[in-house]
Design an enzyme around this catalytic site. Structure first.
Site, mmCIF file in Angstrom:
data_model
loop_
_atom_site.group_PDB
_atom_site.id
_atom_site.type_symbol
_atom_site.label_atom_id
_atom_site.label_comp_id
_atom_site.label_asym_id
_atom_site.label_seq_id
_atom_site.Cartn_x
_atom_site.Cartn_y
_atom_site.Cartn_z
ATOM 1 N N LEU A 118 48.979 46.540 33.478
ATOM 2 C CA LEU A 118 48.144 45.347 33.652
ATOM 3 C C LEU A 118 48.520 44.216 32.700
ATOM 4 O O LEU A 118 48.826 44.443 31.534
ATOM 5 C CB LEU A 118 46.673 45.727 33.431
ATOM 6 C CG LEU A 118 46.153 46.866 34.322
ATOM 7 C CD1 LEU A 118 44.691 47.147 34.003
ATOM 8 C CD2 LEU A 118 46.342 46.557 35.800
ATOM 9 N N HIS A 157 46.230 40.371 36.258
ATOM 10 C CA HIS A 157 45.302 41.390 36.754
ATOM 11 C C HIS A 157 43.901 41.177 36.161
ATOM 12 O O HIS A 157 42.897 41.341 36.854
ATOM 13 C CB HIS A 157 45.772 42.792 36.333
ATOM 14 C CG HIS A 157 47.065 43.226 36.941
ATOM 15 N ND1 HIS A 157 48.231 43.331 36.220
ATOM 16 C CD2 HIS A 157 47.362 43.600 38.201
ATOM 17 C CE1 HIS A 157 49.194 43.751 37.001
ATOM 18 N NE2 HIS A 157 48.713 43.924 38.208
ATOM 19 N N GLN A 203 54.798 52.563 49.367
ATOM 20 C CA GLN A 203 55.265 51.182 49.489
ATOM 21 C C GLN A 203 56.610 50.944 48.792
ATOM 22 O O GLN A 203 57.074 49.808 48.734
ATOM 23 C CB GLN A 203 54.192 50.206 48.998
ATOM 24 C CG GLN A 203 53.931 50.198 47.507
ATOM 25 C CD GLN A 203 52.655 49.429 47.170
ATOM 26 O OE1 GLN A 203 51.543 49.859 47.446
ATOM 27 N NE2 GLN A 203 52.813 48.252 46.566
ATOM 28 N N GLY A 245 45.521 38.855 44.497
ATOM 29 C CA GLY A 245 46.112 37.630 43.964
ATOM 30 C C GLY A 245 46.949 36.890 45.004
ATOM 31 O O GLY A 245 47.595 37.511 45.840
ATOM 32 N N LYS A 246 46.925 35.564 44.908
ATOM 33 C CA LYS A 246 47.752 34.746 45.798
ATOM 34 C C LYS A 246 49.231 34.868 45.478
ATOM 35 O O LYS A 246 50.076 34.436 46.248
ATOM 36 C CB LYS A 246 47.356 33.271 45.666
ATOM 37 C CG LYS A 246 46.113 32.900 46.421
ATOM 38 C CD LYS A 246 46.015 31.382 46.481
ATOM 39 C CE LYS A 246 44.682 30.950 47.017
ATOM 40 N NZ LYS A 246 44.564 29.472 47.017
ATOM 41 N N GLN A 294 51.019 39.670 51.226
ATOM 42 C CA GLN A 294 50.181 40.873 51.101
ATOM 43 C C GLN A 294 48.709 40.509 51.317
ATOM 44 O O GLN A 294 47.991 41.180 52.066
ATOM 45 C CB GLN A 294 50.376 41.505 49.718
ATOM 46 C CG GLN A 294 49.343 42.543 49.355
ATOM 47 C CD GLN A 294 49.658 43.270 48.056
ATOM 48 O OE1 GLN A 294 50.517 44.122 48.019
ATOM 49 N NE2 GLN A 294 48.949 42.934 46.980
ATOM 50 N N SER A 342 53.913 38.524 36.111
ATOM 51 C CA SER A 342 54.286 39.653 36.957
ATOM 52 C C SER A 342 54.736 40.788 36.050
ATOM 53 O O SER A 342 55.343 40.549 34.994
ATOM 54 C CB SER A 342 55.450 39.240 37.862
ATOM 55 O OG SER A 342 56.105 40.390 38.370
HETATM 56 O O1 PAF Z 1 49.588 44.438 44.652
HETATM 57 C C1 PAF Z 1 49.615 45.625 44.254
HETATM 58 O O2 PAF Z 1 49.553 45.902 43.072
HETATM 59 C C2 PAF Z 1 49.729 46.751 45.271
HETATM 60 O O3 PAF Z 1 50.511 46.361 46.360
HETATM 61 C C3 PAF Z 1 48.365 47.287 45.742
HETATM 62 C C4 PAF Z 1 47.581 46.219 46.483
HETATM 63 C C5 PAF Z 1 47.565 47.766 44.551
HETATM 64 C C6 PAF Z 1 48.563 48.454 46.697
HETATM 65 O O4 PAF Z 1 49.248 49.508 46.095
#
Ligand code: PAF
Length: 289
Positions: free
Chosen positions: A29, A33, A57, A144-145, A150, A182
């Protein structure tokens, strides 16, 4: 803050809570975040965060095992934000058997831009987000934008599956020089970190050029330069400084498709999205117009 890894325990802990605001994360984080946690607290109570590095993912060339896991410092940060519950399931808890039911985003939205360069990414994201929603049962969830596509895909998933979760969009948090925060920024070398803010500067240049052209057309100049030309110039600008751009794309905010010249001139809300590699680090960013 209670740290819960078991789905049944989470459900009994959350029983009777009907204004839960949820922030899903993969941990590691940073201030971006934490701004999501603060926004969540404005829109619901209590705030539940999750930390789960979601294997689904990650592509075959993306290193799931190397993703930074920093649980103790994440916990300390969440404690300071007064998060009520941290849901941190193990893989075995969330995926006790192969996850064969998956959410497949529509081709037009899921296979463009990030989806083109990271096949399967949005299927993995949607599947885990749906499953986390099922565990946490939030009223609102904050995204977040910075991860613009996403956010849009999760919004449309909730709409199409009639999920009773309101999706709240949080503005991107930036360092003073414009670089979007990031987890990947920590991989940049000192030189790369100095170069990295160019991505946001280039997005701003594209925006300024586009707005200047719209103005000229309104004042009687013949026609708009094709958007592809603006995108191409921006790609060249990054390449000239050592970047390897995947895309710079001017799109409609509501569906991420290409706008027509008429739509641009009529003031259609747009967003410029970019992804580019600096050294071995892939950065993404975007700018709304
Ligand atoms: O944005 C992220 O950190 C991830 O894609 C999420 C939304 C937590 C899903 O794993």
């Amino acid at each position: 803050m209670r740290i819960i890894s078991d789905i049944n325990e989470l459900r009994s802990q959350m029983h009777g809570q009907n204004r839960v605001a949820f922030v899903p994360t993969m941990g590691n984080l940073h201030e971006g975040h934490l701004s999501l946690m603060r926004l969540a607290a404005v829109h619901g109570d209590p705030v539940v965060a999750s930390i789960f590095v979601n294997r689904l993912q990650f592509g075959p060339n993306e290193d799931f095992d190397k993703y930074p896991r920093t649980m103790q410092s994440d916990v300390d940060k969440l404690e300071k934000e007064h998060v009520y519950v941290l849901f941190a399931p193990t893989e075995k808890e969330l995926y006790p058997e192969p996850q064969e039911y998956r959410v497949q985003p529509p081709h037009d939205l899921g296979d463009i831009l990030e989806g083109e360069f990271r096949p399967g990414f949005f299927q993995g994201v949607c599947t885990v987000v749906l499953k986390l929603f099922s565990c946490v049962q939030p009223k609102v969830a904050v995204f977040g934008k910075k991860d613009y596509q996403q956010l849009m895909i999760i919004r449309s998933m909730c709409r199409q599956l009639a999920l009773p979760v309101e999706i709240i969009a949080a503005e991107t948090v930036r360092d003073a020089d414009g670089l979007a925060l990031s987890s990947r920024n920590q991989y940049l070398s000192t030189d790369e970190r100095a170069e990295a803010p160019r991505l946001y500067r280039v997005l701003n240049q594209v925006r300024e050029r586009l707005l200047a052209q719209v103005k000229q057309v309104e004042q009687g100049a013949q026609q708009l330069t094709p958007l592809a030309q603006l995108e191409h110039d921006a790609v060249n600008e990054l390449s000239a400084h050592g970047w390897k751009p995947d895309y710079i794309a001017i799109r409609r905010q509501h569906d991420l498709l290409e706008p027509s010249a008429e739509q641009v001139l009529a003031g259609e809300p747009l967003v410029i999205l970019a992804a580019a590699r600096l050294g071995t680090t892939r950065l993404i960013d975007n700018l709304e117009i």
